[in-house]
Design a protein around this motif. Structure first.
Motif, short mmCIF file in Angstrom:
data_model
loop_
_atom_site.label_atom_id
_atom_site.label_comp_id
_atom_site.label_asym_id
_atom_site.label_seq_id
_atom_site.Cartn_x
_atom_site.Cartn_y
_atom_site.Cartn_z
N ILE A 1 40.52 31.33 -22.62
CA ILE A 1 41.01 32.45 -21.82
C ILE A 1 42.24 32.95 -22.53
CG2 ILE A 1 41.59 33.18 -19.51
CD1 ILE A 1 40.66 30.22 -18.78
N ASP A 2 42.01 33.76 -23.51
CA ASP A 2 43.16 34.26 -24.25
C ASP A 2 43.79 35.38 -23.46
OD1 ASP A 2 41.89 33.79 -27.56
OD2 ASP A 2 43.27 32.62 -26.37
N LYS A 3 44.95 35.14 -23.05
CA LYS A 3 45.62 36.18 -22.28
C LYS A 3 46.70 36.84 -23.09
CE LYS A 3 49.22 37.53 -19.86
NZ LYS A 3 50.63 37.32 -20.07
N LYS B 1 45.97 30.64 -22.48
CA LYS B 1 46.06 29.96 -21.20
C LYS B 1 45.48 28.56 -21.24
CE LYS B 1 47.44 33.09 -18.02
NZ LYS B 1 48.76 32.96 -17.45
N ASP B 2 44.73 28.27 -22.32
CA ASP B 2 44.17 26.91 -22.39
C ASP B 2 45.16 25.94 -23.02
OD1 ASP B 2 44.16 27.64 -24.98
OD2 ASP B 2 42.07 27.18 -25.36
#
Lengths: 283, 760
Positions: free
Chosen positions: A3-5, A25-26
């Motif tokens: 979950i690349d934010k 986010k990981d």
């Protein structure tokens, strides 16, 4: 599945390649190599060549050293971690796991890295980090504080209490010493940490209607700022006037990030999946 | 020439001797006198040539000396070397001897110095002697008084004041201090003693002390003293018998003093009788027999008969004054001015008016007072007044005169209670149906929402991005995040089923763990066997992954779900019972029987051991997990069981966690009336003393709620802010609220498919 934010770029000129570091986010940071000489005509699939671990919660912010050797990252676990990215020599030492991913023909080698050091002091999510000088890191947090860290010692050399949740932070202005920050209110505040004995901001700009998601100083000018807000506006500021120089209203939704591009243009990205470049700004 | 010598040698002994002499004096006075006389005679007779006693002008001197002492000195001064004493002794002796020549020898033999006998004897002779003895008597007393003085030479003998005749025939005269006998000295024969006395010129001074059996020689002073005594004068020359009289009596006020006597002593000492009387009074006052009534008895005074003021002191029935009539004006005169008198048209117009508006009195003109008729309504009004008096209540209602503002509790300023949410900054848009439930991630990064459109969405708090959408397909009743940050899983109550979903927001290792946890084989799915029929079955949820708890019976429809705060235990509240599942073993642990009509909500204490279940009929069941499956305590929170639908127990739990005590529960239940419509949801903040309530009227109230550890202090609840910003849809605005734990933010979701975020 990642979950690349937050994808904060730190482009590093490293021989031929450019390295991009991303926070995710990981709980990891990833380093990506982009060949500068390659043609940019068609999109190319690349994968991260290095995964930096160390955070125990989602990584919220990232910043690179001006020389490009190190990155620092702020996280939801209230810490700031420092990583060495340009460590081809030390790679063998740090690498703990080597992963081979067999994905068709592409065979990539991923290496992993650990944090060099960790700066502990914030009590809530570190929302923004800036690395303006070689030895100094500025960080802003949701615990209402802006701190300055000394990289060598890992000591906290400045602790400013602002009374608001801080979302974005940048260092610049006069002799690159002013702190501009936007938080959970529509006011852009600028502090001068050299001013002794007071924590009141030297400038306050309050033309936005919602949170300020990003603020950036102009690289050359001492007086110019660009801010992006959740109200869908990007504003240009001059410290000498109380009103914004220009309001860019192209985004239909929240503007999440904005930055200067080539000294006279502003590039901004919004929640409406648009990347806008506004040019021709007189500075 | 000898006298000065002797005088000088005897000077140190003088004082002692003088005293011993004085003591002896009384006893031996007569003897002494006699011996002095004898000595004089001998001197006079034998030694004419003695320089001490010039024979010439002896008689002249006698006369002059007897009269005045001063004349002695005058005359004595003419004599060459004589000391005054010797002269005076000599002369006085002469004087005395002339009178008492015959008696003395007899008295001297018989008496041993008792003053009385002497006075008896000599009283006959002359007044001089009497005075003299009186003086001697006094001097003796003085001697006795000075017995204690140290310089007194104590007598050798210790026999005391007993007649010496008792020792006449003994060989000793008495006993000394050690108790030994004091032998009598050998008596000289009379002749020898006479010869010795003749030889010794000083012999006349010597006195035999019979008591101590020794001879004492008188000094000059002693002889002088004796001579003064014999003359009836004060023994000491410096005593002035004619000292000026000092009148101590205060003559100032008293012209005619009744008595010159000094004030008696009794006038200066407190009287016993008075003190007794005072004591009697004091006792009487203490017992209350005597009372001090300072105020004079109030005489019944006149009272204003027509006084309007209501005096409370009146006896009997409370006096209620009659209504005061208005004073008559000019128009009520028997002969008013013509302008007051209405015309006939006006009188007719009165008839058209309403009865209330008609004037009570129509002025009329009369020629004289005589022609004024009697008041026609007199009887009627008297009767009405009597009726009023008869029927009017005789109880006066007392109204307390208190400013109602002062009864309000003082609330702290809203500024002091910051931070609290005030403004809407973010909206989360995406749902196409009314949102029924929201739940926040323990870390504060995510929000899950369940809607009637059958979807569950996860939102990023910071940006409002919708991260994930699950389409369940049924109306979502409730969503609940696992309070453990390590296991980011979400429980969803939808329709008749409960789903446990993997949110996939954790890290890689966490994902593996969750996958393992949620991996339930359909075949292995344990069928929970109830007493009569199986109600719940566990199974894998194929569509989105996770676990599906299928309920078969309609009574088992889940209404509320909750995770255990620390362990992998999961609570499902159906309308009748609360089921407790172990997520790891995937089986039922416990079944809590609330015993209420319909369960509406459940909340778990942060410690995990206590749960509170609310019901639609206003009851709260407090379960202690360790004790039993029956409620530990049932609390009734609403008076009206029909309207007391408990929609959330969460605030109760939070306040309980502030002071975990059973009795504080009653304190916490405070009635707050603010919403005009039904409250749908309450939320509390985990770190700030804030709680919020949402209502069907599309508003959300934020309160500052503080429960003090001091049980006597009432909990402080301050309304802070009313949050608006939602439009009603279809007349019913369903509004939900929840605080995000990490910061002071608050989100409110509403039916028009957006959720708003309120920030301080």
């Amino acid at each position: 599945m990642l979950i690349d934010k937050a994808v904060f770029c730190s482009i590093v000129q490293n021989a031929d390649d450019q390295i991009v570091a991303t926070a995710s986010k990981d709980r990891t940071l990833r380093l990506w190599k982009i060949g500068a000489e390659q043609s940019l005509d068609q999109p190319k699939r690349i994968s991260a060549f290095k995964i930096l671990r160390g955070h125990t919660a989602a990584v919220q912010s990232i910043a690179a050293q001006p020389s490009g050797d190190m990155v620092c990252s702020g996280s939801w676990d209230c810490t700031i971690s420092l990583y060495n990215i340009n460590a081809s020599d030390s790679e063998g030492d740090i690498v703990s796991v080597k992963k081979r991913r067999k994905d068709g023909e592409d065979r990539e080698i991923q290496s992993e890295g650990e944090a060099l050091s960790t700066l502990v002091g914030h009590t809530q999510c570190v929302s923004s980090v800036v690395w303006p000088q070689h030895e100094t890191i500025y960080s802003a947090s949701w615990d209402h504080s802006i701190r300055r860290w000394d990289v060598e010692t890992g000591k906290n050399s400045l602790n400013m209490f602002c009374g608001k949740v801080i979302n974005c932070l940048d260092i610049g202005g006069e002799s690159s010493a002013l702190i501009a920050a936007g938080g959970s209110d529509p006011i852009l505040r600028i502090w001068d940490p050299r001013k002794p004995g007071t924590l009141s901001p030297v400038f306050q700009f309050s033309s936005h209607n919602s949170w300020i998601s990003s603020c950036k100083w102009h690289k050359k000018s001492w007086f110019h700022l660009v801010t992006a807000s959740y109200d869908g506006k990007v504003m240009l500021w001059d410290l000498r006037t109380a009103w914004p120089l220009a309001v860019i209203d192209t985004h239909k939704d929240k503007v999440l990030c904005a930055d200067w591009w080539k000294d006279d243009s502003v590039i901004s990205g919004g929640a409406d999946s648009k990347l806008c470049i506004s040019s021709g700004i007189p500075v | 020439m000898k006298a000065p010598k002797r005088n000088g040698s005897e000077k140190p002994k003088n004082e002692n001797l003088k005293k011993s002499l004085e003591k002896l004096k009384a006893k031996n006075i007569e003897e002494t006198v006699k011996r002095i006389e004898d000595a004089e005679e001998t001197v006079a007779g034998s030694s004419e040539d003695s320089p001490l006693y010039p024979s010439s002008e002896e008689n002249d001197d006698d006369e002059s000396l007897s009269e005045d002492n001063g004349s002695i000195s005058e005359s004595g001064s003419q004599q060459s070397d004589l000391s005054e004493d010797e002269i005076s002794v000599h002369s006085s002796d002469d004087d005395e001897s002339s009178g008492s020549d015959d008696d003395n020898p007899s008295g001297g033999n018989d008496d041993h110095g008792s003053g009385d006998s002497i006075s008896e004897d000599e009283g006959n002779d002359n007044g001089h002697a009497e005075d003299n003895l009186g003086e001697s008597d006094d001097s003796r007393e003085v001697v006795e008084e000075s017995d204690s003085s140290e310089d007194e030479v104590t007598p050798r003998n210790t026999i005391g004041d007993v007649p010496l005749e008792w020792y006449k025939d003994e060989e000793h005269i008495g006993y000394d201090r050690a108790g030994k006998k004091i032998k009598k000295k050998e008596r000289q024969s009379k002749l020898d003693s006479f010869l010795a006395s003749v030889d010794d010129s000083k012999n006349w001074r010597k006195i035999y002390d019979e008591y101590n059996d020794e001879e004492v020689e008188l000094t000059k002073e002693e002889t002088k003293l004796i001579r003064r005594l014999l003359k009836g004068k004060a023994p000491h020359a410096d005593f002035d018998p004619y000292a000026p009289y000092v009148d101590w009596f205060a003559w100032d006020g008293a012209k005619h003093p009744l008595s010159n006597a000094p004030e008696p002593k009794r006038r200066f000492i407190p009287s016993k009788w008075e003190s007794k009387t005072v004591l009697r009074y004091v006792r009487a006052i203490r017992k209350g027999l005597i009372k001090f009534d300072d105020k004079p008895k109030e005489e019944p005074k006149f009272y204003a008969l027509w006084d309007d003021s209501t005096s409370a002191e009146r006896q009997g029935l409370a006096y209620i004054p009659a209504p005061k009539p208005k004073l008559p004006g000019h128009e009520e005169s028997y002969n008013p001015s013509p302008e007051y008198i209405p015309t006939q048209e006006e009188i007719n117009s009165y008839q058209l008016m309403f009865e209330e508006d008609q004037p009570k009195f129509i002025p009329k003109q009369f020629n004289s007072l005589r022609s004024v008729p009697s008041y026609d309504k007199a009887v009627q009004e008297t009767f009405d007044r009597c009726l009023d008096l008869y029927l009017c209540p005789r109880v006066r209602k007392k109204r307390i005169n208190i400013d109602p503002e002062s009864l309000k509790p003082k609330l702290p300023s809203r500024k002091d209670l910051k931070p609290y949410p005030t403004t809407c900054y973010l909206e989360y848009k995406g749902h196409t149906g009314p949102i029924m439930s929201i739940s926040t991630d323990p870390t504060g990064q995510w929000i899950a929402s369940g809607s009637t459109d059958g979807t569950v969405r996860i939102w990023e708090v910071e940006t409002g991005r919708c991260l994930r959408v699950w389409d369940i397909g049924e109306t979502i009743a409730e969503v609940a995040w696992n309070p453990l940050p390590e296991l980011p899983i979400l429980a969803v109550a939808a329709g008749e089923d409960v789903f446990i979903l993997n949110t996939k927001v954790g890290s890689g290792e966490q994902q593996e763990k969750i996958d393992e946890l949620l991996n339930v084989d359909n075949q292995v799915a344990t069928v929970e066997s109830d007493t009569n029929a199986s109600v719940v079955s566990w199974g894998h949820y194929d569509k989105h992954g996770g676990i599906r708890l299928k309920h078969f019976k309609t009574k088992g429809i889940p209404v509320s779900i909750a995770f255990h705060p620390t362990r992998s235990i999961f609570f499902t509240a159906t309308k009748k019972v609360v089921r407790v599942y172990d997520l790891l073993k995937q089986k039922l642990i416990k079944k809590l029987d609330a015993g209420v009509r319909e369960i509406s909500s459940i909340a778990i204490h942060p410690g995990g051991d206590n749960a509170i279940v609310g019901s639609t009929d206003g009851k709260l069941c407090w379960f202690d997990m360790d004790l039993s499956t029956r409620p530990y305590k049932v609390l009734r929170s609403s008076r009206n069981p029909e309207k007391g639908n408990i929609i959330s127990c969460e605030p109760l739990i939070s306040l309980c966690s502030m002071n975990c005590c059973g009795s504080s529960m009653t304190l916490l239940i405070q009635m707050i009336r603010c919403h005009p419509k039904d409250i749908t949801r309450v939320a509390y903040h985990r770190s700030y003393p804030l709680f919020a309530s949402c209502s069907d009227d599309c508003t959300s109230y934020v309160f500052h709620g503080m429960v003090y550890s001091d049980m006597n202090q009432n909990p402080l609840i301050v309304p802070l802010e009313i949050l608006r910003g939602h439009a009603t849809a279809g007349g019913r605005g369903n509004c939900l609220c929840s605080f995000i734990s990490m910061s002071e933010w608050k989100s409110v979701w509403i039916e028009n498919f957006s959720c708003s975020y309120f920030f301080p």
